[in-house]
Design a protein around this motif. Structure first.
Motif, PDB file in Angstrom:
ATOM      1  N   GLN A   1       0.833  -1.188   0.000  1.00  0.00           N
ATOM      2  CA  GLN A   1       0.000   0.000   0.000  1.00  0.00           C
ATOM      3  C   GLN A   1       0.872   1.244   0.000  1.00  0.00           C
ATOM      4  O   GLN A   1       1.932   1.277   0.607  1.00  0.00           O
ATOM      5  CB  GLN A   1      -0.903   0.028   1.242  1.00  0.00           C
ATOM      6  CG  GLN A   1      -2.017  -0.988   1.219  1.00  0.00           C
ATOM      7  CD  GLN A   1      -3.175  -0.594   0.320  1.00  0.00           C
ATOM      8  OE1 GLN A   1      -3.263   0.543  -0.111  1.00  0.00           O
ATOM      9  NE2 GLN A   1      -4.033  -1.535   0.000  1.00  0.00           N
ATOM     10  N   VAL A   2       0.402   2.254  -0.687  1.00  0.00           N
ATOM     11  CA  VAL A   2       1.030   3.573  -0.677  1.00  0.00           C
ATOM     12  C   VAL A   2      -0.027   4.565  -0.222  1.00  0.00           C
ATOM     13  O   VAL A   2      -1.133   4.599  -0.762  1.00  0.00           O
ATOM     14  CB  VAL A   2       1.555   3.952  -2.073  1.00  0.00           C
ATOM     15  CG1 VAL A   2       2.109   5.374  -2.064  1.00  0.00           C
ATOM     16  CG2 VAL A   2       2.623   2.960  -2.525  1.00  0.00           C
ATOM     17  N   GLN A   3       0.313   5.357   0.763  1.00  0.00           N
ATOM     18  CA  GLN A   3      -0.589   6.407   1.218  1.00  0.00           C
ATOM     19  C   GLN A   3      -0.098   7.743   0.671  1.00  0.00           C
ATOM     20  O   GLN A   3       1.106   8.042   0.746  1.00  0.00           O
ATOM     21  CB  GLN A   3      -0.645   6.465   2.743  1.00  0.00           C
ATOM     22  CG  GLN A   3      -1.317   5.259   3.381  1.00  0.00           C
ATOM     23  CD  GLN A   3      -0.411   4.042   3.431  1.00  0.00           C
ATOM     24  OE1 GLN A   3       0.774   4.131   3.741  1.00  0.00           O
ATOM     25  NE2 GLN A   3      -0.966   2.880   3.112  1.00  0.00           N
ATOM     26  N   LEU A   4      -1.023   8.509   0.136  1.00  0.00           N
ATOM     27  CA  LEU A   4      -0.695   9.789  -0.485  1.00  0.00           C
ATOM     28  C   LEU A   4      -1.536  10.896   0.145  1.00  0.00           C
ATOM     29  O   LEU A   4      -2.761  10.744   0.262  1.00  0.00           O
ATOM     30  CB  LEU A   4      -0.966   9.736  -1.990  1.00  0.00           C
ATOM     31  CG  LEU A   4      -0.224   8.641  -2.763  1.00  0.00           C
ATOM     32  CD1 LEU A   4      -0.749   8.545  -4.200  1.00  0.00           C
ATOM     33  CD2 LEU A   4       1.271   8.895  -2.770  1.00  0.00           C
ATOM     34  N   VAL A   5      -0.891  11.968   0.524  1.00  0.00           N
ATOM     35  CA  VAL A   5      -1.588  13.094   1.140  1.00  0.00           C
ATOM     36  C   VAL A   5      -1.177  14.377   0.429  1.00  0.00           C
ATOM     37  O   VAL A   5       0.002  14.762   0.466  1.00  0.00           O
ATOM     38  CB  VAL A   5      -1.285  13.193   2.642  1.00  0.00           C
ATOM     39  CG1 VAL A   5      -2.017  14.395   3.236  1.00  0.00           C
ATOM     40  CG2 VAL A   5      -1.683  11.915   3.358  1.00  0.00           C
ATOM     41  N   ALA A  23       2.747  14.056  -0.139  1.00  0.00           N
ATOM     42  CA  ALA A  23       3.624  13.271   0.714  1.00  0.00           C
ATOM     43  C   ALA A  23       3.224  11.807   0.623  1.00  0.00           C
ATOM     44  O   ALA A  23       2.039  11.480   0.787  1.00  0.00           O
ATOM     45  CB  ALA A  23       3.532  13.761   2.150  1.00  0.00           C
ATOM     46  N   ALA A  24       4.201  10.965   0.369  1.00  0.00           N
ATOM     47  CA  ALA A  24       3.945   9.533   0.217  1.00  0.00           C
ATOM     48  C   ALA A  24       4.506   8.755   1.391  1.00  0.00           C
ATOM     49  O   ALA A  24       5.545   9.106   1.946  1.00  0.00           O
ATOM     50  CB  ALA A  24       4.549   9.027  -1.085  1.00  0.00           C
ATOM     51  N   SER A  25       3.819   7.698   1.747  1.00  0.00           N
ATOM     52  CA  SER A  25       4.313   6.787   2.777  1.00  0.00           C
ATOM     53  C   SER A  25       3.880   5.376   2.419  1.00  0.00           C
ATOM     54  O   SER A  25       2.999   5.166   1.579  1.00  0.00           O
ATOM     55  CB  SER A  25       3.783   7.172   4.158  1.00  0.00           C
ATOM     56  OG  SER A  25       2.370   7.115   4.175  1.00  0.00           O
ATOM     57  N   GLY A  26       4.523   4.413   3.068  1.00  0.00           N
ATOM     58  CA  GLY A  26       4.210   3.025   2.767  1.00  0.00           C
ATOM     59  C   GLY A  26       5.335   2.388   1.984  1.00  0.00           C
ATOM     60  O   GLY A  26       6.468   2.380   2.433  1.00  0.00           O
ATOM     61  N   ARG A  27       5.040   1.919   0.806  1.00  0.00           N
ATOM     62  CA  ARG A  27       6.042   1.234  -0.001  1.00  0.00           C
ATOM     63  C   ARG A  27       7.040   2.220  -0.600  1.00  0.00           C
ATOM     64  O   ARG A  27       6.848   3.416  -0.571  1.00  0.00           O
ATOM     65  CB  ARG A  27       5.360   0.423  -1.096  1.00  0.00           C
ATOM     66  CG  ARG A  27       4.531  -0.726  -0.536  1.00  0.00           C
ATOM     67  CD  ARG A  27       4.023  -1.623  -1.616  1.00  0.00           C
ATOM     68  NE  ARG A  27       3.304  -2.774  -1.055  1.00  0.00           N
ATOM     69  CZ  ARG A  27       2.754  -3.719  -1.780  1.00  0.00           C
ATOM     70  NH1 ARG A  27       2.836  -3.688  -3.098  1.00  0.00           N
ATOM     71  NH2 ARG A  27       2.127  -4.726  -1.205  1.00  0.00           N
ATOM     72  N   THR A  28       8.109   1.709  -1.160  1.00  0.00           N
ATOM     73  CA  THR A  28       9.201   2.522  -1.669  1.00  0.00           C
ATOM     74  C   THR A  28       8.716   3.479  -2.745  1.00  0.00           C
ATOM     75  O   THR A  28       8.236   3.055  -3.804  1.00  0.00           O
ATOM     76  CB  THR A  28      10.309   1.633  -2.237  1.00  0.00           C
ATOM     77  OG1 THR A  28      10.731   0.716  -1.229  1.00  0.00           O
ATOM     78  CG2 THR A  28      11.488   2.472  -2.675  1.00  0.00           C
ATOM     79  N   PHE A  29       8.840   4.755  -2.456  1.00  0.00           N
ATOM     80  CA  PHE A  29       8.324   5.799  -3.327  1.00  0.00           C
ATOM     81  C   PHE A  29       8.947   5.722  -4.710  1.00  0.00           C
ATOM     82  O   PHE A  29       8.259   5.909  -5.717  1.00  0.00           O
ATOM     83  CB  PHE A  29       8.624   7.148  -2.664  1.00  0.00           C
ATOM     84  CG  PHE A  29       8.127   8.337  -3.413  1.00  0.00           C
ATOM     85  CD1 PHE A  29       9.013   9.309  -3.869  1.00  0.00           C
ATOM     86  CD2 PHE A  29       6.778   8.530  -3.643  1.00  0.00           C
ATOM     87  CE1 PHE A  29       8.568  10.436  -4.538  1.00  0.00           C
ATOM     88  CE2 PHE A  29       6.310   9.643  -4.313  1.00  0.00           C
ATOM     89  CZ  PHE A  29       7.211  10.601  -4.759  1.00  0.00           C
ATOM     90  N   SER A  30      10.231   5.424  -4.788  1.00  0.00           N
ATOM     91  CA  SER A  30      10.927   5.422  -6.072  1.00  0.00           C
ATOM     92  C   SER A  30      10.513   4.250  -6.968  1.00  0.00           C
ATOM     93  O   SER A  30      10.940   4.175  -8.117  1.00  0.00           O
ATOM     94  CB  SER A  30      12.442   5.411  -5.861  1.00  0.00           C
ATOM     95  OG  SER A  30      12.833   4.263  -5.140  1.00  0.00           O
ATOM     96  N   ASN A  31       9.699   3.356  -6.476  1.00  0.00           N
ATOM     97  CA  ASN A  31       9.200   2.256  -7.314  1.00  0.00           C
ATOM     98  C   ASN A  31       8.068   2.691  -8.224  1.00  0.00           C
ATOM     99  O   ASN A  31       7.643   1.916  -9.092  1.00  0.00           O
ATOM    100  CB  ASN A  31       8.705   1.100  -6.453  1.00  0.00           C
ATOM    101  CG  ASN A  31       9.833   0.288  -5.870  1.00  0.00           C
ATOM    102  OD1 ASN A  31      10.983   0.403  -6.291  1.00  0.00           O
ATOM    103  ND2 ASN A  31       9.522  -0.535  -4.886  1.00  0.00           N
ATOM    104  N   TYR A  32       7.582   3.918  -8.039  1.00  0.00           N
ATOM    105  CA  TYR A  32       6.370   4.345  -8.713  1.00  0.00           C
ATOM    106  C   TYR A  32       6.583   5.596  -9.552  1.00  0.00           C
ATOM    107  O   TYR A  32       7.255   6.540  -9.132  1.00  0.00           O
ATOM    108  CB  TYR A  32       5.274   4.640  -7.691  1.00  0.00           C
ATOM    109  CG  TYR A  32       4.883   3.442  -6.872  1.00  0.00           C
ATOM    110  CD1 TYR A  32       5.555   3.135  -5.702  1.00  0.00           C
ATOM    111  CD2 TYR A  32       3.840   2.612  -7.280  1.00  0.00           C
ATOM    112  CE1 TYR A  32       5.197   2.025  -4.950  1.00  0.00           C
ATOM    113  CE2 TYR A  32       3.478   1.501  -6.533  1.00  0.00           C
ATOM    114  CZ  TYR A  32       4.167   1.215  -5.372  1.00  0.00           C
ATOM    115  OH  TYR A  32       3.814   0.114  -4.636  1.00  0.00           O
ATOM    116  N   ALA A  33       5.967   5.591 -10.734  1.00  0.00           N
ATOM    117  CA  ALA A  33       5.751   6.859 -11.419  1.00  0.00           C
ATOM    118  C   ALA A  33       4.640   7.581 -10.670  1.00  0.00           C
ATOM    119  O   ALA A  33       3.807   6.952 -10.016  1.00  0.00           O
ATOM    120  CB  ALA A  33       5.349   6.626 -12.868  1.00  0.00           C
ATOM    121  N   MET A  34       4.647   8.900 -10.773  1.00  0.00           N
ATOM    122  CA  MET A  34       3.661   9.700 -10.062  1.00  0.00           C
ATOM    123  C   MET A  34       2.944  10.622 -11.030  1.00  0.00           C
ATOM    124  O   MET A  34       3.491  11.019 -12.061  1.00  0.00           O
ATOM    125  CB  MET A  34       4.336  10.525  -8.975  1.00  0.00           C
ATOM    126  CG  MET A  34       5.026   9.702  -7.898  1.00  0.00           C
ATOM    127  SD  MET A  34       3.904   8.681  -6.942  1.00  0.00           S
ATOM    128  CE  MET A  34       2.886   9.934  -6.145  1.00  0.00           C
TER     129      MET A  34
END
Length: 124
Positions: A1-5, A23-34
């Protein structure tokens, strides 16, 4: 899960600038395009901008090209949208989203996680 605020929305006059943060939390942020999307009342969710996992590739919608800039800082787990020369038609709820495709994409269905949104209102 990735939490985004998301944060940074507000009421501004036409021509002003605003910077949205995610702001992202949870899984590794750099694994995802945004990506950033927006939705105005009565309209479908609209692509605004996207950035690859490394930040090396960006894409923006034609409607905001030259005015909006997307950026990210992976160690900080942060995403930004710098919005310049705002227009009343930019008024919407802005959402950040994470895609496990890792490269830029403008298709909402390609995003796996979404924030709750932040309201941007531009007065004329």
């Amino acid at each position: 899960q990735v939490q985004l605020v998301e944060s940074g929305g507000g009421l501004v006059q036409a021509g002003a600038s605003l910077t949205l943060s995610c702001a992202a939390s949870g899984r590794t942020f750099s694994n995802y395009a945004m990506g950033w999307f927006r939705q105005a009342p009565g309209k479908e969710r609209e692509f605004v901008a996207s950035i690859s996992w490394s930040g090396g590739i960006t894409a923006v919608a034609d409607s905001v090209k030259g005015r909006f800039t997307i950026s990210r800082d992976n160690p900080l787990n942060k995403l930004w949208l710098l919005m310049n020369s705002l227009k009343p038609e930019d008024s919407a709820v802005y959402y950040c989203a994470a895609s496990n495709r890792r490269t830029t994409t403008s298709t909402p269905a390609n995003y796996n996680y979404w924030g709750q949104g932040t309201q941007v209102t531009v007065s004329s």
